[in-house]
Design a protein around this motif. Structure first.
Motif, PDB file in Angstrom:
ATOM      1  N   ASN A   1       0.832  -1.210   0.000  1.00 40.51           N
ATOM      2  CA  ASN A   1       0.000   0.000   0.000  1.00 40.51           C
ATOM      3  C   ASN A   1       0.862   1.253   0.000  1.00 40.51           C
ATOM      4  OD1 ASN A   1      -2.554  -1.153  -0.135  1.00 40.51           O
ATOM      5  ND2 ASN A   1      -2.644  -1.499   2.083  1.00 40.51           N
ATOM      6  N   ALA A   2       1.980   1.216   0.731  1.00 43.56           N
ATOM      7  CA  ALA A   2       2.877   2.373   0.761  1.00 43.56           C
ATOM      8  C   ALA A   2       3.430   2.642  -0.638  1.00 43.56           C
ATOM      9  CB  ALA A   2       4.022   2.137   1.745  1.00 43.56           C
TER      10      ALA A   2
ATOM     11  N   GLU B   1       2.037   1.970  -3.395  1.00 42.74           N
ATOM     12  CA  GLU B   1       0.958   2.445  -4.265  1.00 42.74           C
ATOM     13  C   GLU B   1       0.540   3.870  -3.920  1.00 42.74           C
ATOM     14  OE1 GLU B   1      -2.292  -0.334  -4.479  1.00 42.74           O
ATOM     15  OE2 GLU B   1      -0.969  -2.002  -4.976  1.00 42.74           O
ATOM     16  N   GLY B   2       1.211   4.469  -2.920  1.00 41.38           N
ATOM     17  CA  GLY B   2       0.908   5.857  -2.564  1.00 41.38           C
ATOM     18  C   GLY B   2      -0.258   5.997  -1.615  1.00 41.38           C
ATOM     19  N   LYS B   3      -0.509   4.933  -0.848  1.00 40.69           N
ATOM     20  CA  LYS B   3      -1.622   4.948   0.107  1.00 40.69           C
ATOM     21  C   LYS B   3      -1.093   4.878   1.530  1.00 40.69           C
ATOM     22  CE  LYS B   3      -4.371   2.373  -3.228  1.00 40.69           C
ATOM     23  NZ  LYS B   3      -4.722   1.008  -3.622  1.00 40.69           N
ATOM     24  N   ARG B   4      -2.007   4.955   2.503  1.00 42.62           N
ATOM     25  CA  ARG B   4      -1.633   4.699   3.889  1.00 42.62           C
ATOM     26  C   ARG B   4      -1.187   3.234   3.988  1.00 42.62           C
ATOM     27  NH1 ARG B   4      -4.261   8.486   7.446  1.00 42.62           N
ATOM     28  NH2 ARG B   4      -4.513   6.995   9.125  1.00 42.62           N
ATOM     29  N   ALA B   5      -0.129   3.003   4.781  1.00 48.43           N
ATOM     30  CA  ALA B   5       0.439   1.653   4.851  1.00 48.43           C
ATOM     31  C   ALA B   5      -0.339   0.777   5.822  1.00 48.43           C
ATOM     32  CB  ALA B   5       1.906   1.724   5.248  1.00 48.43           C
ATOM     33  N   ILE B   6      -1.619   0.552   5.506  1.00 48.10           N
ATOM     34  CA  ILE B   6      -2.420  -0.350   6.335  1.00 48.10           C
ATOM     35  C   ILE B   6      -2.294  -1.765   5.768  1.00 48.10           C
ATOM     36  CG2 ILE B   6      -4.035   1.402   7.143  1.00 48.10           C
ATOM     37  CD1 ILE B   6      -5.923   0.506   4.899  1.00 48.10           C
TER      38      ILE B   6
ATOM     39  N   CYS C   1      -1.352   1.403  13.093  1.00 53.78           N
ATOM     40  CA  CYS C   1      -1.909   2.194  11.986  1.00 53.78           C
ATOM     41  C   CYS C   1      -3.356   2.563  12.239  1.00 53.78           C
ATOM     42  CB  CYS C   1      -1.766   1.441  10.664  1.00 53.78           C
ATOM     43  SG  CYS C   1      -2.902   0.055  10.454  1.00 53.78           S
TER      44      CYS C   1
END
Lengths: 154, 428
Positions: free
Chosen positions: B183-184, B186-191, B346
């Protein structure tokens, strides 16, 4: 408004990437390199550039410890609070920093010289206790050595 | 040529510049990749499986099995990805930094061999934000690798092409989690992500992806070059290879060493690290980072491999141990640790988001002398409900490992804080 330099750097980062949004944190870091932090205006502009809503980009910005959504001082101190540093003298180091700078964790000195932030393990465990100022690491610290280290950051 | 015994650190000279491409090649570098390119990708996977390389990031999952579950052949979804997990943030862990600063080409060659074995199109090195020297040295090595066509189109004249990219994180412990890292990227929050599907089948942007730790990958080109039998012979146990072991805390020589997998705790603590500093008495240690259970005196002759540590109810984790002495308050140490875990949660799942701050506040109160006898039950019940499979990922269960073991090994210290209404380690 983003500066021309900021916009060009972000576009260069995004061009080879799989998706525009995948460079979200890189784009925020570019803005931060230019301005020291990420203000609301810049966040909105970056969001538009990457095709995200400002709220969506802010959810990313606020997730990562290294993106500053408030102004920081000229130098950022990352104080390692990992277990190795804790055993080897984190507390005396923190007390010296707080009393010398007159601020607590998460705060900036009145003269704008230092911001003090906690950080997860810096991977300097063999040199504990350790901290980082800007891009430089300092290990094997004592409160006395710390005083000398701080002198190098005007 | 005599076979080497310390493959990972043979080129590493702490305090000096790492070998550049030419020096790395002179030492036999990229021979593993050259040989891999002459083999069928499935054969490369098979050798790594036979070598029995357990994942060095902490979980100990066999790398070969992970690679073998990636869809192969013309029907497989593309592009496929390799993600090098260089987000070294586990408290007490400094081994991957040694590899990246000391011999960056070795990390790159290992990642490229993995990429060839699963026929990946892109390699991402996911590096933590604070490793500035690693960043600088990896950047230079990546440029050199492209210039000599170890990466890029049609690698060394073969039909296989691969992109090699460095991503520096914006910083968060969760980025090291095996699906949070995707997720990180992909530019998202690393959940974390729900499993199944497995990352090998549906990972980065839903495409087949292998995520491996830096140290794991640094081994694989040696296996291809010297054979899996040689790799197995380096180890004292069934788990192949050498291991980077670290020691931090009040010992004479804190540091990182490459030793045969399965070296005992005592050999590392006393032999490598020189034992406790004068005036400090050993009380316990976390064997492999903050998310592993305490060991005490009785465990010191146990081998440091995944199976042996599991047998005594602990875990190898990252293999970098943190030593606690008699001058350190166990309650204070746990308070510091759980504050870290609570901060880095998170927030995606409720038990972790709500439970960890409660644990940290309870420990804070006990340490400050405000604890009540029933607080021990509060801690015990959190250990019970945050362990196991009640959370989305391994962060909270990991946070409970040191707490559960400390509540057992150092229970009297907790109870003394409560009955005396003060921390016995605080003077004045």
């Amino acid at each position: 408004m983003l500066s021309v330099a900021e916009r060009l750097e972000i576009e260069a980062e995004a061009a080879p990437a799989e998706t525009k949004r995948s460079v979200a944190s890189d784009a925020l870091k570019i803005v931060q390199r230019h301005r020291g932090w990420v203000c609301d205006e810049a966040l909105k502009d970056v969001a538009a550039l990457l095709g995200l809503s400002p709220a969506e980009l802010d959810s990313v910005a606020t997730f990562y410890n290294g993106i500053y959504r408030r102004p920081v001082g000229r130098h950022v101190i990352l104080l390692c609070d990992s277990v190795s540093c804790w055993i080897m003298g984190y507390n005396p180091l923190r007390e010296r920093l707080e009393s010398r700078l007159g601020i607590g964790l998460g705060q900036t000195t009145a003269d704008g010289r230092f911001t003090l932030l906690p950080t997860a393990c810096l991977g300097l465990c063999e040199q504990a206790p350790a901290l980082m100022i800007d891009d430089n690491v300092h290990g094997d610290l004592t409160p006395e050595k710390l005083d000398q280290v701080l002198e190098n950051y005007a | 040529m005599p076979l080497i015994e310390r493959p990972l650190t043979q080129n590493i000279r702490p305090g000096q510049e790492p070998p550049d491409l030419r020096a790395y090649e002179r030492a036999g570098g990229y021979e593993g990749l050259r040989k891999a390119l002459t083999l069928d990708p499935k054969t490369v996977q098979d050798w790594v499986t036979r070598a029995n390389v357990m994942g060095r990031g902490g979980a100990g999952f066999p790398a070969g099995h992970k690679w073998a579950s990636v869809p192969m052949g013309p029907e497989a979804a593309r592009p496929k990805y390799v993600v090098v997990n260089a987000d070294e943030m586990e408290p007490g862990t400094m081994k991957d930094r040694l590899l990246m600063e000391g011999d960056p080409h070795q990390v790159i060659e290992g990642a490229l061999v993995c990429a060839y074995a699963i026929q990946a199109d892109v390699v991402y090195i996911f590096l933590r934000n604070e490793y500035k020297l690693s960043e600088q040295r990896l950047c230079k090595a990546i440029a050199e690798a492209y210039a000599s066509n170890y990466a890029g189109p049609k690698v060394l004249g073969s039909p296989w092409s691969v992109e090699l990219r460095l991503h520096t994180s914006a910083g968060r412990y969760m980025c090291g989690e095996k699906s949070g890292i995707l997720n990180a990227l992909e530019g998202k929050r690393a959940i974390p992500r729900a499993k199944p599907p497995r990352t090998a089948v549906s990972g980065l942007w839903g495409k087949p992806t292998v995520v491996n730790n830096v140290e794991t990958l640094a081994n694989v080109h040696h296996i291809i070059r010297h054979g899996w039998e040689w790799f197995r012979s380096l180890s004292h146990t069934e788990e192949g290879g050498t291991k980077l072991y670290g020691v931090s805390g009040p010992v004479n020589r804190p540091g990182v060493w490459e030793m045969p997998m399965g070296t005992t705790v005592r050999e590392i603590l006393e032999g490598c690290a020189g034992g406790m500093r004068p005036g400090h008495t050993f009380r316990g240690l976390l064997p492999g980072g903050a998310s592993t259970p305490f060991l005490t005196e009785e465990h010191l002759d146990t081998r440091m491999d995944f199976a042996s540590m599991h047998q005594i109810g602990s875990q190898l984790g990252t293999g970098t141990m943190i030593v606690m002495d008699d001058k350190t308050c166990p309650v204070g140490l746990l308070y510091g640790l759980e504050t870290f875990f609570a901060r880095e949660s998170c927030g995606w799942c409720t038990p972790c988001r709500e439970g960890l701050p409660w644990v940290a506040r309870t420990l804070e109160a006990i340490e400050a002398g405000h604890g009540k006898p029933e607080d021990m039950e509060v801690l015990d019940s959190h250990v019970k409900f945050l362990s196991g499979h009640n959370t989305f990922c391994e962060l909270a269960p990991g946070a409970m490992m040191p707490l559960k073991s400390a509540l057992k090994a150092f229970r009297a210290d907790f109870e003394r804080h409560i009955s005396e209404k003060r921390c016995p380690w605080r003077t004045g």
